[in-house]
Design an enzyme around this catalytic site. Structure first.
Site, PDB file in Angstrom:
ATOM      1  N   ASP A  50       3.764   9.654  -0.651  1.00  0.00           N
ATOM      2  CA  ASP A  50       2.523   8.994  -0.229  1.00  0.00           C
ATOM      3  C   ASP A  50       2.199   7.893  -1.233  1.00  0.00           C
ATOM      4  O   ASP A  50       2.222   8.154  -2.449  1.00  0.00           O
ATOM      5  CB  ASP A  50       1.391  10.042  -0.233  1.00  0.00           C
ATOM      6  CG  ASP A  50       0.345   9.798   0.836  1.00  0.00           C
ATOM      7  OD1 ASP A  50       0.123   8.620   1.160  1.00  0.00           O
ATOM      8  OD2 ASP A  50      -0.233  10.775   1.327  1.00  0.00           O
ATOM      9  N   HIS A  65       0.812  -1.227   0.000  1.00  0.00           N
ATOM     10  CA  HIS A  65       0.000   0.000   0.000  1.00  0.00           C
ATOM     11  C   HIS A  65       0.843   1.274   0.000  1.00  0.00           C
ATOM     12  O   HIS A  65       0.312   2.354  -0.213  1.00  0.00           O
ATOM     13  CB  HIS A  65      -0.912   0.021   1.231  1.00  0.00           C
ATOM     14  CG  HIS A  65      -2.000  -1.019   1.186  1.00  0.00           C
ATOM     15  ND1 HIS A  65      -3.338  -0.699   1.050  1.00  0.00           N
ATOM     16  CD2 HIS A  65      -1.962  -2.374   1.250  1.00  0.00           C
ATOM     17  CE1 HIS A  65      -4.059  -1.799   1.036  1.00  0.00           C
ATOM     18  NE2 HIS A  65      -3.250  -2.842   1.163  1.00  0.00           N
TER      19      HIS A  65
HETATM   20  C1  G6P Z   1      -1.020   3.334   6.098  1.00  0.00           C
HETATM   21  C2  G6P Z   1      -0.594   1.899   5.907  1.00  0.00           C
HETATM   22  C3  G6P Z   1      -1.575   0.936   6.530  1.00  0.00           C
HETATM   23  C4  G6P Z   1      -1.832   1.334   7.966  1.00  0.00           C
HETATM   24  C5  G6P Z   1      -2.314   2.782   8.050  1.00  0.00           C
HETATM   25  C6  G6P Z   1      -2.551   3.251   9.486  1.00  0.00           C
HETATM   26  O1  G6P Z   1      -2.125   3.614   5.317  1.00  0.00           O
HETATM   27  O2  G6P Z   1      -0.414   1.616   4.530  1.00  0.00           O
HETATM   28  O3  G6P Z   1      -1.080  -0.380   6.472  1.00  0.00           O
HETATM   29  O4  G6P Z   1      -2.785   0.468   8.548  1.00  0.00           O
HETATM   30  O5  G6P Z   1      -1.328   3.596   7.461  1.00  0.00           O
HETATM   31  O6  G6P Z   1      -1.444   3.040  10.272  1.00  0.00           O
HETATM   32  P1  G6P Z   1      -1.463   2.092  11.573  1.00  0.00           P
HETATM   33  O7  G6P Z   1      -0.033   2.006  11.997  1.00  0.00           O
HETATM   34  O8  G6P Z   1      -2.321   2.824  12.564  1.00  0.00           O
HETATM   35  O9  G6P Z   1      -2.058   0.771  11.187  1.00  0.00           O
END
Ligand code: G6P
Length: 488
Positions: A375, A161
């Site tokens: 990003d 992602h």
């Molecule tokens: C990004 C990453 C995700 C992640 C999100 C939130 O979008 O690609 O994998 O879940 O951030 O971050 P966190 O550490 O709270 O899961």
């Protein structure tokens, strides 16, 4: 019971609450990924393997929202070393242009390997014979190979992602080869942009002895066994566009948007930033540009106001704590200099909000500022566009987002160029209605058409329609050329 489709992600699509007596309750956390995958999972007998978001939650799998939810427990030390450490203080900055210097610690790597194995084992236990497993994101890059070792019968997909860095940066990682080999356990490796897929293939060429043709990597089988082909390609992710479009048409959401503007003193122009409080998002650069526009009298308070939603994120990681200090200092300084009684220059909100409130904020805004330094995609830009049902509103968008490849109707900026960003913001503020409409129409066509359901359908059909793994008898290996996108 086993499942034909298993999704493996660091987080489960539900949030856990642990009561004082140790009992647990769950509430839905409707992220974009779950709304995309829910119908597919329900139709396909799906299971979702993930962490509950709190340490030491060790509960049995259960059914929820038409799928099997399979919690993977992490101890407090593992949260520190695997999640906060290796995932978010090594890989995250490494994949985002080393905006913050990545830390390399062997203890974190050990935890990452151990936890990845746990996820792989959990997925292996859930998947039906010959089933499909879709692994998500940078926290789980070793899972594809670990899973293939336990369950060679499975079809395995992986989607990254976040950006995949250029070789020169990726090569800093002491465990670079293990990570590449981990990913190559998949049959299909998806990226946000064509450039990310190209970076990955270059890394494979330089760090392994494997041969590649276009975006296809040939992995020879052990001792005369047939080899496999691994394909890399771009699958830009999107949002549940219809949901945001529908929210923006709701009377209560529209009334709330009017109320927000009224509560802000009805500024002539409302600027909006919405981000996780993350150093990749360029929040400081954006606020600096806005502060200078006020300083130079090109914008005025209370004529203009900026609402900055910065939702709390990864608060135990030092780089995030430091960023919070810096942003709050800057906001305080600008408000001190340019605010008036009853009208601030910046309304800074360190909170998360439900989608209804977000839609109202997007609707209320005249100019949306997305100024990431790097990003993978940036879904906020797409949410804003999906919410602009009346075709007014201007998107200012960083070139360094995946979204910039798709959203040609935005005003593009280089967030490092503060003067350029100031000009772009001023242009957005003064843009006439016909130009806003023309640009927004173009943006909306793209976002409403290419939604997250199409994204998951495209990835899964690519993964499943592919003939079996063996090289023998394969057709054109050049099939997987990436989607073309606007190069940066
Ligand atoms: C990004 C990453 C995700 C992640 C999100 C939130 O979008 O690609 O994998 O879940 O951030 O971050 P966190 O550490 O709270 O899961």
């Amino acid at each position: 019971m086993t499942y034909a489709l298993v999704v493996v992600a660091n987080r489960l699509p539900v949030d856990v609450t642990v009561e004082e007596d140790g009992s647990t309750s769950w509430s839905r956390s409707p992220g974009g990924l779950v709304s995309a995958l829910e119908p597919v999972m329900q139709a396909a007998d799906g299971a979702w393997v993930g962490w509950a978001g709190k340490p030491d939650v060790d509960v049995e799998p259960f059914d929820g929202d038409g799928m099997r939810l399979v919690p993977v427990a992490l101890s407090e030390d593992e949260v520190r070393d695997y999640y906060e450490g290796f995932s978010n203080d090594t890989l995250w900055p490494l994949c985002h242009d080393v905006i913050s210097p990545p830390e390399f610690h062997r203890r974190w790597w050990d935890a990452y390997r151990k936890v990845n194995r746990r996820f792989a084992e959990a997925a292996a236990a859930q998947a039906a014979e010959g089933g499909t497993v879709w692994v998500q994101d940078y926290q789980l890059q070793l899972v594809p190979a670990m899973l293939r070792e336990i369950r060679p019968d499975l079809r395995i997909g992986y989607f990254h992602h976040i950006p995949f860095p250029p070789l020169e940066i990726f090569a800093q990682l002491p465990w670079r080869r293990q990570v590449v080999e981990g990913l190559l356990g998949a049959d299909l490796i998806g990226f946000q942009r064509a450039g990310d897929a190209a970076n990955f293939v270059r890394v494979v060429r330089r760090l392994t002895d494997l041969t590649t043709k276009g975006q296809v990597v040939h992995c020879p089988g052990a001792e005369g066994a047939p080899g496999r082909e691994v394909r890399a390609a771009a699958f830009p992710i999107s949002i549940d566009s219809a949901r945001f479009d529908a929210l923006a048409r709701r009377d209560d959401v529209r009334a709330r948007a009017r109320e927000i503007r009224r509560d802000l003193g009805d500024p002539r122009v409302l600027l909006l930033g919405v981000d996780r409080l993350d150093y990749t998002k360029g929040i400081r650069h954006r606020i600096k540009a806005y502060g200078e526009l006020l300083e130079e009298g090109r914008l005025d308070v209370p004529d203009a106001a900026l609402v900055q939603v910065a939702s709390p994120s990864r608060e135990n990681v030092e780089a995030y704590q430091q960023l919070r200090e810096e942003v709050e200092l800057l906001v305080g300084r600008i408000n001190g200099e340019h605010g008036q009684i009853g009208s601030a220059a910046i309304y800074y909100l360190h909170h998360s909000y439900p989608p209804e409130e977000m839609a109202a904020l997007y609707l209320a805004a005249d100019v949306m500022l997305v100024t990431s330094l790097r990003d993978g995609m940036n879904l906020v830009a797409k949410e804003f566009v999906a919410t602009c049902t009346d075709e007014r509103g201007v998107l200012v968008l960083s070139e360094f987002t995946g979204a910039a490849d798709e959203l040609g109707g935005a005003i593009m900026v280089n967030p490092h160029d503060i003067d350029g960003m100031k000009d772009a913001i001023e242009r957005a503020v003064h843009m006439d209605a016909p130009e806003q409409r023309r640009r927004m129409r173009k943006l909306r066509r793209r976002v409403l058409h290419d939604d997250v359901a199409r994204w998951s359908e495209r990835f899964l059909s690519f993964l499943m329609d592919d003939p079996p793994h063996a090289l023998a008898g394969r057709g054109d290996p050049g099939l997987s050329e990436p989607m073309t996108g606007r190069a940066l």
